[in-house]
Each structure stands twice: as C-alpha cells, then as structure tokens.
Design a protein around this motif. Structure first.
Motif, short mmCIF file in Angstrom:
data_model
loop_
_atom_site.label_atom_id
_atom_site.label_comp_id
_atom_site.label_asym_id
_atom_site.label_seq_id
_atom_site.Cartn_x
_atom_site.Cartn_y
_atom_site.Cartn_z
N ARG A 1 0.84 -1.21 0.00
CA ARG A 1 0.00 0.00 0.00
C ARG A 1 0.86 1.25 0.00
O ARG A 1 0.59 2.21 -0.72
CB ARG A 1 -0.95 0.00 1.20
CG ARG A 1 -2.26 -0.73 0.92
CD ARG A 1 -3.29 -0.43 1.99
NE ARG A 1 -2.99 -1.03 3.29
CZ ARG A 1 -3.16 -2.32 3.58
NH1 ARG A 1 -3.64 -3.14 2.69
NH2 ARG A 1 -2.87 -2.77 4.78
N GLU A 2 1.92 1.24 0.80
CA GLU A 2 2.84 2.39 0.83
C GLU A 2 3.49 2.58 -0.54
O GLU A 2 3.61 3.71 -1.03
CB GLU A 2 3.92 2.18 1.89
CG GLU A 2 3.42 2.29 3.32
CD GLU A 2 4.50 1.94 4.34
OE1 GLU A 2 5.70 2.14 4.04
OE2 GLU A 2 4.15 1.47 5.42
N LEU A 3 3.92 1.48 -1.15
CA LEU A 3 4.54 1.56 -2.47
C LEU A 3 3.55 2.11 -3.49
O LEU A 3 3.89 3.02 -4.27
CB LEU A 3 5.04 0.17 -2.91
CG LEU A 3 5.66 0.08 -4.30
CD1 LEU A 3 6.90 0.97 -4.40
CD2 LEU A 3 6.00 -1.37 -4.63
N GLU A 4 2.33 1.61 -3.49
CA GLU A 4 1.30 2.11 -4.42
C GLU A 4 1.05 3.59 -4.21
O GLU A 4 0.91 4.35 -5.16
CB GLU A 4 0.00 1.33 -4.25
CG GLU A 4 0.05 -0.07 -4.82
CD GLU A 4 -1.24 -0.84 -4.58
OE1 GLU A 4 -1.92 -0.59 -3.55
OE2 GLU A 4 -1.55 -1.69 -5.43
N ALA A 5 1.00 4.01 -2.96
CA ALA A 5 0.75 5.43 -2.66
C ALA A 5 1.88 6.31 -3.19
O ALA A 5 1.65 7.34 -3.83
CB ALA A 5 0.57 5.65 -1.16
N GLU A 6 3.12 5.89 -2.97
CA GLU A 6 4.27 6.68 -3.44
C GLU A 6 4.37 6.67 -4.96
O GLU A 6 4.72 7.68 -5.57
CB GLU A 6 5.56 6.19 -2.79
CG GLU A 6 5.65 6.47 -1.31
CD GLU A 6 5.50 7.95 -0.96
OE1 GLU A 6 5.99 8.81 -1.71
OE2 GLU A 6 4.90 8.25 0.08
N ILE B 1 3.53 9.38 -10.19
CA ILE B 1 2.80 9.49 -11.46
C ILE B 1 2.16 10.87 -11.60
O ILE B 1 2.25 11.50 -12.65
CB ILE B 1 1.75 8.37 -11.59
CG1 ILE B 1 2.45 7.03 -11.79
CG2 ILE B 1 0.76 8.66 -12.72
CD1 ILE B 1 1.53 5.82 -11.65
N ARG B 2 1.53 11.35 -10.54
CA ARG B 2 0.92 12.69 -10.60
C ARG B 2 1.97 13.76 -10.83
O ARG B 2 1.78 14.68 -11.62
CB ARG B 2 0.12 12.97 -9.32
CG ARG B 2 -1.16 12.14 -9.23
CD ARG B 2 -2.04 12.55 -8.08
NE ARG B 2 -1.43 12.40 -6.77
CZ ARG B 2 -1.38 11.24 -6.08
NH1 ARG B 2 -1.89 10.14 -6.59
NH2 ARG B 2 -0.83 11.21 -4.89
N ARG B 3 3.11 13.62 -10.17
CA ARG B 3 4.19 14.59 -10.34
C ARG B 3 4.74 14.53 -11.76
O ARG B 3 4.98 15.57 -12.39
CB ARG B 3 5.30 14.33 -9.32
CG ARG B 3 6.48 15.28 -9.48
CD ARG B 3 7.43 15.26 -8.31
NE ARG B 3 6.79 15.91 -7.19
CZ ARG B 3 6.58 15.33 -6.00
NH1 ARG B 3 6.97 14.11 -5.77
NH2 ARG B 3 5.99 15.98 -5.03
N GLY C 1 3.79 18.33 -18.49
CA GLY C 1 3.07 19.51 -18.98
C GLY C 1 3.93 20.76 -18.90
O GLY C 1 3.97 21.56 -19.83
N GLU C 2 4.65 20.93 -17.79
CA GLU C 2 5.53 22.10 -17.63
C GLU C 2 6.65 22.07 -18.66
O GLU C 2 6.98 23.10 -19.26
CB GLU C 2 6.13 22.11 -16.22
CG GLU C 2 5.12 22.41 -15.14
CD GLU C 2 5.68 22.19 -13.74
OE1 GLU C 2 6.86 21.77 -13.59
OE2 GLU C 2 4.93 22.42 -12.77
N ARG C 3 7.22 20.91 -18.88
CA ARG C 3 8.32 20.80 -19.85
C ARG C 3 7.83 21.04 -21.26
O ARG C 3 8.52 21.67 -22.07
CB ARG C 3 8.98 19.43 -19.74
CG ARG C 3 9.76 19.27 -18.47
CD ARG C 3 10.41 17.94 -18.39
NE ARG C 3 10.99 17.74 -17.07
CZ ARG C 3 11.39 16.58 -16.60
NH1 ARG C 3 11.29 15.51 -17.35
NH2 ARG C 3 11.89 16.50 -15.39
N ALA C 4 6.64 20.53 -21.57
CA ALA C 4 6.07 20.76 -22.90
C ALA C 4 5.93 22.26 -23.14
O ALA C 4 6.34 22.77 -24.19
CB ALA C 4 4.72 20.05 -23.03
#
Length: 156
Positions: free
Chosen positions: A14-19, A24-26, A32-35
């Motif tokens: 669960r900890e691994l999935e959360a991180e 992924i969100r980051r 998007g910022e790099r694009a």
C-alpha cells in the motif's frame, strides 16, 4: 505469525502504491511544464513523442505509434501539430517512397536540451543532500521495480 508477515507485506505494498501514485501525478504535471517550456502550444503527449523522435529518429510515425501505444489517427494529428510548431521535420523514406521519416528539427533539439539542462539544475538543487550512493541506490530500486512490472513488447 503468518498474519503479521502478510499484513506487513500488505502495508508495504500500500505504501509503495501510494508513493508510485504521487510519482505518477508529479510526472504528469512536470511533463506539462516541460512541454510548455519547449513551446507554449506544445501538448504534453506531443512532448513525449518529440523526445522519442529526437532520440530514435529518423523514424516512421507508425513506429512511434507502436512504441508509445498511440493509434494511427492520434499519431497523425500529433505529427502535424509538431510540424506546425516547427519542431518536427518530415522527409521521404529513401527505402520506401510511399513512407516518410520524422526527425526533430534543430530548433526542437535546442529547446529540448535547454529543458533538460534546467531539469538537471533543479534536481541538483532539490537533491543536494542526497549522496551519489543514495541516488544510485534509488535508481537501482526503480530499475528493479520497472523490470519486475515490464511485459514483453511494452516499450518501457
């Protein structure tokens, strides 16, 4: 005793999935910022495609679509978008006159290099307290994770 080990492994997963979810969100935000740093009108999905073409070109659009798992119509739209922005060049395939090859334009290469330089400077700043050994260990763990989850032909 088995329950504790199972619960402990379950908690760790669960900890691994959360991180990984945070990662992924980051990554989505950063792409998007790099694009936008490459070109204000560049779409995030086209940014990834442009990077692939830069690294593997000259290449056919169909090959890019296969590697990135993008359908033919979407690839055609993205290729045209990148050409319109002056970031991709198209030339005839010398081996097949019906096909074309894609390469990143000189301007795209320059812009992508600047974005990479900026990214590395940010990493140097943010990971300043990390030792080279810690960075290598983290990279090795990510590699092991990616290898464990890879599937034949997924292009990752």
């Amino acid at each position: 005793m088995t329950t504790v080990a199972t619960g402990s492994r379950s908690d760790a997963l669960r900890e691994l999935e959360a991180e990984v979810g945070v990662l992924i969100r980051r990554v989505r935000r950063v792409i998007g910022e790099r694009a936008r740093a490459v070109h204000p009108d560049l779409l995030p999905s086209s940014y990834l495609m442009l990077g692939y073409v830069r690294d593997h070109g000259p290449v056919r659009a169909s090959a890019v679509g296969q590697v990135l798992d993008i359908d033919k119509g979407a690839i055609s739209r993205q290729v045209q978008h990148l050409i319109d922005l002056g970031l991709l060049d198209r030339s005839p395939d010398p081996e097949d006159g019906r096909a074309t090859l894609l390469t990143a334009s000189a301007d795209a290469v320059r812009r992508l290099e600047q974005v990479a330089d900026d990214r590395r400077a940010l990493l140097v700043e943010r990971l300043g307290e990390w030792s080279p050994e810690e960075m290598r260990a983290f990279a090795a763990s990510l590699h092991r994770y990616n290898e464990a989850l890879s599937e034949p032909g997924d292009g990752c």
